[in-house]
Design a protein around this motif. Structure first.
Motif, PDB file in Angstrom:
ATOM      1  N   LEU A 169       0.832  -1.194   0.000  1.00  7.02           N
ATOM      2  CA  LEU A 169       0.000   0.000   0.000  1.00  7.02           C
ATOM      3  C   LEU A 169       0.867   1.244   0.000  1.00  7.02           C
ATOM      4  O   LEU A 169       1.883   1.303   0.686  1.00  7.02           O
ATOM      5  N   THR A 170       0.461   2.261  -0.742  1.00  6.20           N
ATOM      6  CA  THR A 170       1.265   3.471  -0.833  1.00  6.20           C
ATOM      7  C   THR A 170       1.119   4.372   0.378  1.00  6.20           C
ATOM      8  O   THR A 170       2.004   5.176   0.666  1.00  6.20           O
ATOM      9  N   ASP A 171       0.010   4.268   1.088  1.00  5.34           N
ATOM     10  CA  ASP A 171      -0.220   5.168   2.220  1.00  5.34           C
ATOM     11  C   ASP A 171      -0.166   4.472   3.573  1.00  5.34           C
ATOM     12  O   ASP A 171      -0.302   5.128   4.616  1.00  5.34           O
ATOM     13  N   VAL A 172       0.018   3.148   3.567  1.00  8.08           N
ATOM     14  CA  VAL A 172       0.108   2.391   4.820  1.00  8.08           C
ATOM     15  C   VAL A 172       1.288   1.438   4.717  1.00  8.08           C
ATOM     16  O   VAL A 172       1.575   0.905   3.651  1.00  8.08           O
ATOM     17  N   ASN A 173       1.971   1.228   5.832  1.00  5.13           N
ATOM     18  CA  ASN A 173       3.160   0.389   5.842  1.00  5.13           C
ATOM     19  C   ASN A 173       2.780  -1.086   5.908  1.00  5.13           C
ATOM     20  O   ASN A 173       3.051  -1.766   6.895  1.00  5.13           O
ATOM     21  N   GLU A 174       2.120  -1.566   4.844  1.00  2.00           N
ATOM     22  CA  GLU A 174       1.652  -2.938   4.830  1.00  2.00           C
ATOM     23  C   GLU A 174       1.876  -3.563   3.463  1.00  2.00           C
ATOM     24  O   GLU A 174       1.969  -2.872   2.462  1.00  2.00           O
ATOM     25  N   ALA A 175       1.939  -4.899   3.418  1.00  2.00           N
ATOM     26  CA  ALA A 175       2.212  -5.589   2.160  1.00  2.00           C
ATOM     27  C   ALA A 175       1.432  -6.886   2.077  1.00  2.00           C
ATOM     28  O   ALA A 175       0.936  -7.386   3.086  1.00  2.00           O
ATOM     29  N   THR A 176       1.324  -7.431   0.853  1.00  6.24           N
ATOM     30  CA  THR A 176       0.621  -8.695   0.649  1.00  6.24           C
ATOM     31  C   THR A 176       1.231  -9.458  -0.517  1.00  6.24           C
ATOM     32  O   THR A 176       1.902  -8.867  -1.370  1.00  6.24           O
ATOM     33  N   PHE A 177       0.988 -10.756  -0.570  1.00 10.81           N
ATOM     34  CA  PHE A 177       1.485 -11.638  -1.618  1.00 10.81           C
ATOM     35  C   PHE A 177       0.302 -12.187  -2.408  1.00 10.81           C
ATOM     36  O   PHE A 177      -0.583 -12.814  -1.835  1.00 10.81           O
ATOM     37  N   LYS A 178       0.282 -11.931  -3.705  1.00 13.71           N
ATOM     38  CA  LYS A 178      -0.827 -12.365  -4.539  1.00 13.71           C
ATOM     39  C   LYS A 178      -0.351 -12.603  -5.986  1.00 13.71           C
ATOM     40  O   LYS A 178       0.794 -12.313  -6.331  1.00 13.71           O
ATOM     41  N   LYS A 179      -1.260 -13.062  -6.819  1.00 15.92           N
ATOM     42  CA  LYS A 179      -1.025 -13.189  -8.250  1.00 15.92           C
ATOM     43  C   LYS A 179      -1.544 -11.930  -8.937  1.00 15.92           C
ATOM     44  O   LYS A 179      -2.679 -11.506  -8.709  1.00 15.92           O
ATOM     45  N   LEU A 180      -0.703 -11.322  -9.772  1.00 18.00           N
ATOM     46  CA  LEU A 180      -1.097 -10.118 -10.491  1.00 18.00           C
ATOM     47  C   LEU A 180      -1.859 -10.494 -11.759  1.00 18.00           C
ATOM     48  O   LEU A 180      -1.382 -11.295 -12.566  1.00 18.00           O
ATOM     49  N   VAL A 181      -3.044  -9.926 -11.925  1.00 18.41           N
ATOM     50  CA  VAL A 181      -3.865 -10.168 -13.104  1.00 18.41           C
ATOM     51  C   VAL A 181      -4.187  -8.831 -13.750  1.00 18.41           C
ATOM     52  O   VAL A 181      -4.632  -7.898 -13.071  1.00 18.41           O
ATOM     53  N   MET A 182      -3.955  -8.732 -15.051  1.00 16.88           N
ATOM     54  CA  MET A 182      -4.286  -7.521 -15.797  1.00 16.88           C
ATOM     55  C   MET A 182      -5.383  -7.866 -16.793  1.00 16.88           C
ATOM     56  O   MET A 182      -5.237  -8.785 -17.595  1.00 16.88           O
ATOM     57  N   ASP A 183      -6.477  -7.122 -16.740  1.00 15.47           N
ATOM     58  CA  ASP A 183      -7.620  -7.402 -17.603  1.00 15.47           C
ATOM     59  C   ASP A 183      -8.260  -6.096 -18.059  1.00 15.47           C
ATOM     60  O   ASP A 183      -8.729  -5.310 -17.235  1.00 15.47           O
ATOM     61  N   ALA A 184      -8.244  -5.864 -19.367  1.00 14.74           N
ATOM     62  CA  ALA A 184      -8.858  -4.671 -19.953  1.00 14.74           C
ATOM     63  C   ALA A 184      -8.342  -3.379 -19.319  1.00 14.74           C
ATOM     64  O   ALA A 184      -9.104  -2.452 -19.048  1.00 14.74           O
ATOM     65  N   GLY A 185      -7.031  -3.330 -19.075  1.00 16.46           N
ATOM     66  CA  GLY A 185      -6.422  -2.135 -18.517  1.00 16.46           C
ATOM     67  C   GLY A 185      -6.500  -2.012 -17.010  1.00 16.46           C
ATOM     68  O   GLY A 185      -5.913  -1.107 -16.425  1.00 16.46           O
ATOM     69  N   GLN A 186      -7.216  -2.920 -16.349  1.00 16.90           N
ATOM     70  CA  GLN A 186      -7.345  -2.896 -14.894  1.00 16.90           C
ATOM     71  C   GLN A 186      -6.435  -3.967 -14.285  1.00 16.90           C
ATOM     72  O   GLN A 186      -6.274  -5.048 -14.842  1.00 16.90           O
ATOM     73  N   LYS A 187      -5.851  -3.647 -13.136  1.00 16.75           N
ATOM     74  CA  LYS A 187      -4.972  -4.587 -12.441  1.00 16.75           C
ATOM     75  C   LYS A 187      -5.648  -5.102 -11.171  1.00 16.75           C
ATOM     76  O   LYS A 187      -6.341  -4.350 -10.486  1.00 16.75           O
ATOM     77  N   PHE A 188      -5.423  -6.378 -10.886  1.00 14.84           N
ATOM     78  CA  PHE A 188      -5.996  -7.001  -9.706  1.00 14.84           C
ATOM     79  C   PHE A 188      -4.941  -7.840  -9.002  1.00 14.84           C
ATOM     80  O   PHE A 188      -4.006  -8.346  -9.629  1.00 14.84           O
ATOM     81  N   LEU A 189      -5.082  -7.983  -7.686  1.00 18.01           N
ATOM     82  CA  LEU A 189      -4.287  -8.915  -6.892  1.00 18.01           C
ATOM     83  C   LEU A 189      -5.199 -10.086  -6.544  1.00 18.01           C
ATOM     84  O   LEU A 189      -6.143  -9.942  -5.778  1.00 18.01           O
TER      85      LEU A 189
END
Length: 219
Positions: A169-189
């Motif tokens: 997260l850009t505004d919070v000191n936190e992180a996560t592990f996921k698979k990155l999916v890009m669909d129609a210009g949108q990104k998802f974890l």
């Protein structure tokens, strides 16, 4: 060799993804994919531009799509020994909560770690291991990262749709592990466990690095 096979081989060699190539050429990634997978034939000017952007030059493209190497392009090459070993070690600097946002990976300096593991994967200099916590990346079939799995994060590797990534997260000191999916210009974890929700990326996080290796200790 066909020009598209040569380009794909060169991209893998220098670590350039289709997304990076598309950005450099000011084109859409699906268009690059269609070119390289022979689903659409580009004109000669486009082929020349693609080859230039992956540092291929001094070659002749024949009418049947094959690439010929002039003597000047190969006269300085040398035979590379096969089966060369490659090994280096990186520290475990923190854990990643696979089921939800978790403690940021920067919170523990790499040199403070007393736990180091080796890899035979070719990586950049800025890598570290994380230990998976939670079951959101545990799948019932196929690739799975159960709790306790060590994942090696390469912060210099380019990410693309389908990459396993650590995002912060850009505004919070936190992180996560996921698979990155890009669909129609949108990104998802996307988690591998269907019991967890897919998280849309709306400018609220950045990709820290890409998973390039994983280890599961059985003893």
């Amino acid at each position: 060799m066909n020009w598209y096979d040569l380009v794909k081989s060169r991209m893998k060699e220098i670590g350039i993804t289709q997304d990076v190539l598309a950005e450099r050429m000011n084109m859409a990634q699906p268009t690059i994919a269609r070119y390289l997978n022979k689903k659409r034939e580009p004109d000669l000017e486009t082929i020349a531009s693609i080859m230039k952007h992956v540092d291929l030059s001094h070659m002749v493209l024949t009418s049947d799509g094959l690439v010929e190497y002039p003597d000047s392009a190969i006269e300085n090459t040398r035979v590379v020994e096969r089966n060369m070993s490659y090994q280096r070690a990186f520290p475990v600097i923190s854990y990643v909560q696979a089921g939800a946002w978790a403690e940021a990976i920067e919170s523990v300096p790499a040199l403070a770690s007393d736990e180091w593991y080796e890899t035979t994967e070719r990586t950049g200099e800025k890598c570290f291991w994380l230990r998976v916590s939670g079951d959101s990346m545990t799948a019932t079939s196929g690739i799975s990262f159960p709790e306790g799995t060590l994942i090696l994060i390469d912060t210099e590797r380019d990410h693309q749709s389908g990459s396993f990534v650590v995002a912060k997260l850009t505004d919070v000191n936190e992180a996560t592990f996921k698979k990155l999916v890009m669909d129609a210009g949108q990104k998802f974890l996307k988690p591998l466990n269907n019991a967890y929700p897919t998280l849309p990326i709306n400018g609220n996080c950045k990709i820290i690095g890409v998973v390039v290796d994983a280890k599961i200790k059985i003893f």
